[in-house]
Scaffold this motif. Structure first.
Motif, short mmCIF file in Angstrom:
data_model
loop_
_atom_site.label_atom_id
_atom_site.label_comp_id
_atom_site.label_asym_id
_atom_site.label_seq_id
_atom_site.Cartn_x
_atom_site.Cartn_y
_atom_site.Cartn_z
N ALA A 236 0.85 -1.19 0.00
CA ALA A 236 0.00 0.00 0.00
C ALA A 236 0.88 1.24 0.00
O ALA A 236 1.86 1.31 0.73
CB ALA A 236 -0.90 0.01 1.23
N VAL A 237 0.53 2.19 -0.85
CA VAL A 237 1.23 3.48 -0.91
C VAL A 237 0.22 4.55 -0.50
O VAL A 237 -0.91 4.56 -1.00
CB VAL A 237 1.74 3.74 -2.35
N ASN A 238 0.62 5.41 0.43
CA ASN A 238 -0.32 6.40 0.96
C ASN A 238 0.40 7.73 1.18
O ASN A 238 1.48 7.77 1.75
CB ASN A 238 -0.87 5.87 2.29
N LEU A 239 -0.19 8.80 0.67
CA LEU A 239 0.39 10.14 0.86
C LEU A 239 -0.60 11.04 1.56
O LEU A 239 -1.76 11.15 1.13
CB LEU A 239 0.70 10.75 -0.51
N TRP A 240 -0.17 11.65 2.64
CA TRP A 240 -0.98 12.69 3.28
C TRP A 240 -0.32 14.03 2.98
O TRP A 240 0.87 14.23 3.26
CB TRP A 240 -1.02 12.51 4.81
N TYR A 241 -1.11 14.93 2.41
CA TYR A 241 -0.68 16.32 2.27
C TYR A 241 -1.34 17.11 3.38
O TYR A 241 -2.56 16.98 3.61
CB TYR A 241 -1.08 16.89 0.90
N ASP A 242 -0.53 17.93 4.06
CA ASP A 242 -1.07 18.69 5.19
C ASP A 242 -1.80 19.92 4.67
O ASP A 242 -1.42 21.06 4.95
CB ASP A 242 0.09 19.08 6.13
N THR B 289 1.88 26.03 -3.72
CA THR B 289 1.96 26.37 -2.30
C THR B 289 1.96 25.15 -1.40
O THR B 289 2.77 25.04 -0.48
CB THR B 289 0.76 27.26 -1.91
N TYR B 290 1.05 24.23 -1.65
CA TYR B 290 0.83 23.15 -0.67
C TYR B 290 1.36 21.78 -1.10
O TYR B 290 1.59 20.93 -0.25
CB TYR B 290 -0.66 23.02 -0.38
N TYR B 291 1.48 21.51 -2.40
CA TYR B 291 1.89 20.18 -2.83
C TYR B 291 3.41 20.10 -2.95
O TYR B 291 3.96 19.81 -4.00
CB TYR B 291 1.15 19.77 -4.11
N ALA B 292 4.05 20.36 -1.83
CA ALA B 292 5.50 20.33 -1.77
C ALA B 292 5.92 19.12 -0.94
O ALA B 292 5.20 18.69 -0.04
CB ALA B 292 6.01 21.61 -1.12
N PRO B 293 7.10 18.57 -1.24
CA PRO B 293 7.53 17.36 -0.51
C PRO B 293 7.63 17.59 1.01
O PRO B 293 7.38 16.67 1.79
CB PRO B 293 8.90 17.03 -1.11
N ASN B 294 7.99 18.81 1.41
CA ASN B 294 8.10 19.08 2.85
C ASN B 294 6.76 19.32 3.51
O ASN B 294 6.70 19.61 4.71
CB ASN B 294 9.06 20.26 3.12
N PRO C 205 11.67 21.62 -2.45
CA PRO C 205 10.82 21.97 -1.31
C PRO C 205 10.30 23.40 -1.44
O PRO C 205 10.78 24.17 -2.27
CB PRO C 205 11.76 21.84 -0.12
N ARG C 206 9.34 23.74 -0.62
CA ARG C 206 8.84 25.12 -0.60
C ARG C 206 9.16 25.70 0.77
O ARG C 206 8.90 25.07 1.81
CB ARG C 206 7.34 25.08 -0.86
N ALA C 207 9.69 26.90 0.79
CA ALA C 207 10.23 27.45 2.03
C ALA C 207 9.14 27.89 3.01
O ALA C 207 9.19 27.57 4.19
CB ALA C 207 11.13 28.63 1.71
N ASP C 208 8.16 28.60 2.56
CA ASP C 208 7.22 29.24 3.50
C ASP C 208 5.79 28.82 3.20
O ASP C 208 5.04 29.54 2.55
CB ASP C 208 7.35 30.77 3.38
N ILE C 209 5.42 27.65 3.67
CA ILE C 209 4.06 27.17 3.44
C ILE C 209 3.14 27.84 4.46
O ILE C 209 3.34 27.70 5.67
CB ILE C 209 4.00 25.64 3.56
N PRO C 210 2.14 28.59 3.99
CA PRO C 210 1.31 29.34 4.95
C PRO C 210 0.45 28.40 5.79
O PRO C 210 -0.17 27.47 5.25
CB PRO C 210 0.44 30.22 4.05
N PRO C 211 0.43 28.57 7.11
CA PRO C 211 -0.40 27.72 7.96
C PRO C 211 -1.87 28.09 7.82
O PRO C 211 -2.20 29.19 7.38
CB PRO C 211 0.11 28.02 9.37
N ALA C 212 -2.74 27.15 8.21
CA ALA C 212 -4.17 27.45 8.28
C ALA C 212 -4.41 28.37 9.46
O ALA C 212 -3.59 28.42 10.39
CB ALA C 212 -4.95 26.15 8.44
N PRO C 213 -5.53 29.11 9.44
CA PRO C 213 -5.85 29.93 10.62
C PRO C 213 -5.95 29.04 11.86
O PRO C 213 -6.36 27.88 11.78
CB PRO C 213 -7.23 30.51 10.28
N ASP C 214 -5.56 29.59 13.01
CA ASP C 214 -5.60 28.81 14.25
C ASP C 214 -7.04 28.69 14.74
O ASP C 214 -7.70 29.70 14.99
CB ASP C 214 -4.74 29.52 15.30
N GLY C 215 -7.51 27.45 14.86
CA GLY C 215 -8.88 27.25 15.33
C GLY C 215 -8.94 26.53 16.66
O GLY C 215 -10.00 26.10 17.09
#
Lengths: 445, 440
Positions: free
Chosen positions: A43-49, A199-204, A232-242
């Motif tokens: 099984a191969v599985n990828l989670w993108y944050d 922005t988001y589909y980066a290996p890191n 890689p992407r240097a500055d991936i913006p975080p989601a708003p803090d909930g």
């Protein structure tokens, strides 16, 4: 009554009874491998944050629409070829998006592991050049049909879409549903999606888990071969803090009159984030309350008072990790029972939980959760998804082994405590569905 | 900028050898066959009990399966459910024209308890009147919903054409028949047919096979071996003829169904026929799917597969196509069947179908539940899992000529029984341009 359970719940000696090995590529991709030679399958599985919690106002539904675009071809893989190659190998594949994350996964005969990694790497690193306006327009229509088919055209189908804004305030990352709004989807421009990928589909920002008939050394080498060249992407913006939404100060009610066959009530509460001690107690509580014919809701409302239809009583937590997760309790009226009677019955059962559950109920809930946990990890695909989840959300795949022991350690007092604290009537969201014809007497009056 | 992706499609690794699990078997004195397989992946156990149920009254059999766990003399439906839950488990029953199947799972430490509950309902299910009444209304609701669904109506018409007077011709009861069922009739059917003779119990999981069989013998050894068996006659040969057109005024889609001859799992042609079917329409990358879905967009999900029943097998072709392309869709279907029956396939497409067939075999056996279902299904055909080695070998060595010969024998469109459910006022003329048509 039924005798107290004397069944010993089997527990893994080290939490997770398979090896877990991890590596991090230079570009930040985390790779998790769990070898299991039982069957020649991998099984191969990828989670993108990235999930719908990252979407700003006006861009709801973008994370999920993007998930569709990931199957429409990438730089070296023509449209429909991804599907053809995996299924042509005898494998199965899919992807899902929720508020927290987006995951992509396939299970293939072990000799096709390299093919699966190649395909995943090509769309992680090479999607943007292949993304066309035509593909976007096509998949936007597919997603709009999905919205109609799953949420709009189904009785009670929009309950989740209605509950979220009642549970979470405007601006909160869980305020809107993952499927998004038609208006936002219509306004989606190609450039926005190209930027979304960059922005988001980066290996890191991803975790790759491989479980099954492959050695860690082989997987690390293949991961490096196919993913190692991606930037890689240097500055991936975080989601708003909930994590700390404004406290709920008053009960909220919404009543919907719709084309539904019978009245249905949803009672919903914000509880605790997935992964917390308190949420484990909520999970045990929800199982005792709503799982199967031995559950309290079934006994009291379907079998006992005969207020609710036996197939449609339920209670479950939605396992979200980045804010207090919802607990949703629901029942649908039997023929001849009105919404008020059903709600009174349901509220009585939920309010009584503050007095706790019985030791029998606790034991049964724990046994059911043990089966559920073992079933999840019984397949290589399920195991890979768990490892990706714990690596993404808690920084360590081995923490996948904590959940079952944590559930088994929940005490009666802890269940009582979360029921008392989280299910207070003054923090309750009540969503009522009424069949359209029940409105007629009022209109003619 | 564009990241560095690897351009070349990787080569395929060496095909892994099929690993077959060991089956331990014992036939109990009351006639029950118990098969146990150790698969220690997780501490769970899967249970499948298959009881021959051919020729049972459809309405009574359906209600029996839905109320089997609804109480005994000692226990209520909730108590039975709670007892199963105490070992983290659950059991449920279903019925088809061949058999009644009880399936479920639980923590392996609770296997004894699961088997005890199973034995309690097999010998003492009480079918209480109020529970039967609840399930009766649910079943009637489901039948009424099904009767509004084109896929159900097309299936009903196809079965009638295929099977004539054979018991398989009707596989779902009418709402009125269900309404008329009384608890006493369910109890009578239980007494007559729910017995261990010819039945197979499959246990798969983190078990010691001998000890698991001992546990099954302890719980089920006293299950009454009486009752009577009913033999199903072999299915009649398909009788090709005019297309049967079932009118569904103002339908926006037409439901196309075809039945073609097929062979049982034990037949030497089974593997090559499986490959021929894959090439035709048996998976996403097949000729027919590429043609009418990917190329022409006539349909969303066409499918073609071999259905094995106790009394015979058939290859069933099914597609929901837009009304205005009903004629062209039938034309392409005839064309793809005829092409495969007349010309040998290419090496490349045969290899891909072979990989798919071997791959799905591996995947299907990779979990406890998949293995349990497979073992139970095979036992229903009188086979054991070691037969899969033979089957895999046949898949591996089938040549283009073998597949072409099988296609000529089984997939020739001249042998098809064809049914179409759709708006006759719009589709009848286009269909008549291609084949003889009779109204249902």
């Amino acid at each position: 009554m039924v005798a107290r359970s004397d069944t010993v719940v089997p527990m893994p000696p080290n939490g997770f009874p398979w090896p877990i090995e991890t590596a991090r590529l230079d570009n930040g991709l985390r790779v998790v491998v769990s070898e299991d030679r039982t069957a020649p399958v991998v099984a191969v599985n990828l989670w993108y944050d990235v999930g719908s919690r990252h979407e700003p106002d006006g861009q709801t539904g973008f994370a999920h629409l993007f998930e569709h675009l990931m199957f429409e071809g990438s730089v070296h893989v023509p449209k429909t070829e991804h599907m053809r190659l995996i299924q042509g190998s005898g494998g199965s594949l899919n992807a899902t998006t929720n508020p927290d994350r987006t995951n992509y996964f396939e299970t293939v005969p072990a000799e096709h592991l390299e093919l699966a990694l190649w395909l995943e790497a090509d769309r992680m690193g090479g999607l943007v050049p292949a993304l066309t306006q035509e593909t976007l327009d096509n998949q936007r229509e597919v997603v709009k049909n999905e919205r109609r088919q799953r949420y709009e055209n189904v009785p009670y189908g929009d309950a989740w879409l209605r509950l979220l804004p009642l549970l979470y305030p405007p601006g909160h990352p869980y305020h809107h549903a993952t499927i998004g709004s038609m208006a936002d989807l219509n306004a989606a421009a190609l450039e926005t999606f190209q930027a979304f990928h960059s922005t988001y589909y980066a290996p890191n920002n991803a975790v790759l888990s491989v479980v099954g008939d492959a050695t860690a050394a082989d997987v690390f080498a293949l991961a490096d071969k196919y993913f190692g060249g991606l930037a890689p992407r240097a500055d991936i913006p975080p989601a708003p803090d909930g994590t700390r939404p404004a406290p709920v100060t008053a009960a909220v009610r919404e009543t919907v009159t719709a084309d539904v066959p019978a009245p249905r009530i949803y009672l919903a509460h914000r509880t605790y984030p997935f992964g917390s001690r308190e949420y484990d107690a909520v999970t045990v509580l929800a199982t005792a309350l709503g799982n199967g014919r031995g559950s309290r809701l079934y006994q009291r409302l379907a079998d006992g008072a005969r207020l609710a239809q036996p197939d449609y009583v339920s209670a479950y937590g939605v396992d979200l990790a980045h804010a207090p997760a919802p607990l949703i309790v629901s029942a649908t009226a039997r023929d001849g029972i009105d919404a008020a009677a059903l709600e009174a019955g349901l509220v009585e059962v939920v309010d009584e939980l503050a007095a706790g559950i019985t030791a029998d109920e606790l034991d049964r809930a724990k046994a059911l959760l043990a089966t559920a946990w073992w079933r999840q990890v019984s397949t290589v695909a399920g195991r890979a998804d768990s490892l990706s989840r714990y690596a993404t959300q808690f920084g360590d795949p081995a923490r996948a082994g904590e959940r079952l022991p944590a559930w088994q350690a929940v005490t009666l007092d802890e269940v009582t405590a979360v029921a008392t604290e989280a299910l207070r009537p003054e923090t309750r969201v009540t969503l009522t569905y009424l069949p359209e014809d029940s409105r007629l007497p009022e209109e003619s009056a | 900028m564009t990241a560095q992706t690897v351009k070349k499609l990787p080569d395929l690794g060496p095909t892994k050898k099929l690993k077959l699990p060991k089956e331990t078997e014992r036939k109990l004195p009351n006639g029950l066959t118990v098969l146990a397989i150790r698969r220690p992946a997780v501490p769970l156990v899967e249970v499948r009990l298959r009881v021959p149920f051919g020729r049972a009254n459809l309405a009574r059999a359906a209600l029996l399966s839905q109320t089997l766990f609804s109480g005994t003399a000692e226990k209520s439906t909730v108590e039975i459910a709670a007892e199963l839950q105490s070992v983290g488990g659950g059991l449920s029953a279903g019925v088809d024209p061949d058999r009644l199947m009880i399936s479920g799972n639980g923590l392996v430490s609770g296997l004894d308890r699961l088997l005890e509950v199973l034995a309690e309902v097999l010998t003492g299910a009480a079918f209480p009147a109020d529970e039967v009444s609840t399930e009766r209304s649910r079943l009637i609701d489901r039948i009424q919903v099904a009767q509004s669904q084109p896929s159900h109506l097309a299936r009903v018409a196809l079965l009638k054409r295929m099977y004539g007077k054979h018991p398989y011709a009707v596989q779902t009861p009418e709402a009125d028949q269900v309404r008329a069922v009384r608890p006493a009739q369910i109890r009578a059917l239980h007494g007559e047919r729910l017995h261990p003779a010819g039945a197979t119990l499959v246990l798969v999981g983190d078990i010691n096979p001998e000890r698991a069989i001992d546990a099954a013998e302890k719980a089920l050894g006293t299950w009454n071996g009486g009752g009577k068996q009913a033999d199903l006659p072999p299915v009649p040969e398909l009788v090709p003829g005019p297309l049967t057109l079932v009118d569904r005024p103002s339908a926006v889609q037409s439901s196309l169904r075809m039945a073609l001859p097929a062979v049982r799992r034990t037949h030497e042609d089974h593997a090559v026929l499986q490959l021929a079917n894959l090439l035709f329409g048996g998976y996403f990358s097949s000729r027919w799917v590429e043609n009418i879905r990917e190329d022409k967009g006539y349909t969303y999900g066409p499918s073609s597969g071999i259905e094995h029943s106790e009394a015979g097998s058939a290859l069933i072709v099914a597609a929901e196509v837009a009304t205005e392309v009903t004629g062209p869709a039938l034309l392409e279907t005839f064309y793809e069947l005829g092409r495969l029956a007349s010309l040998p396939p290419k090496d490349e497409e045969l290899e891909q179908a072979r990989q798919y067939a071997l791959g799905t075999l591996q995947l299907g056996m990779s979990t406890q539940s998949g293995l349990a279902s497979l073992a139970s299904t095979y036992a229903g055909s009188g086979l054991r899992l070691d037969y899969l080695a033979e089957h895999a070998a046949r898949l591996a060595k089938a040549t283009r000529d073998d597949v072409a010969a099988a296609a000529a024998r089984y997939l020739a469109p001249s042998q098809a029984v064809t049914v179409l459910l759709g708006d006759a006022s719009k589709v009848e003329q286009p269909l008549r341009a291609l084949t003889a048509v009779e109204r249902a």
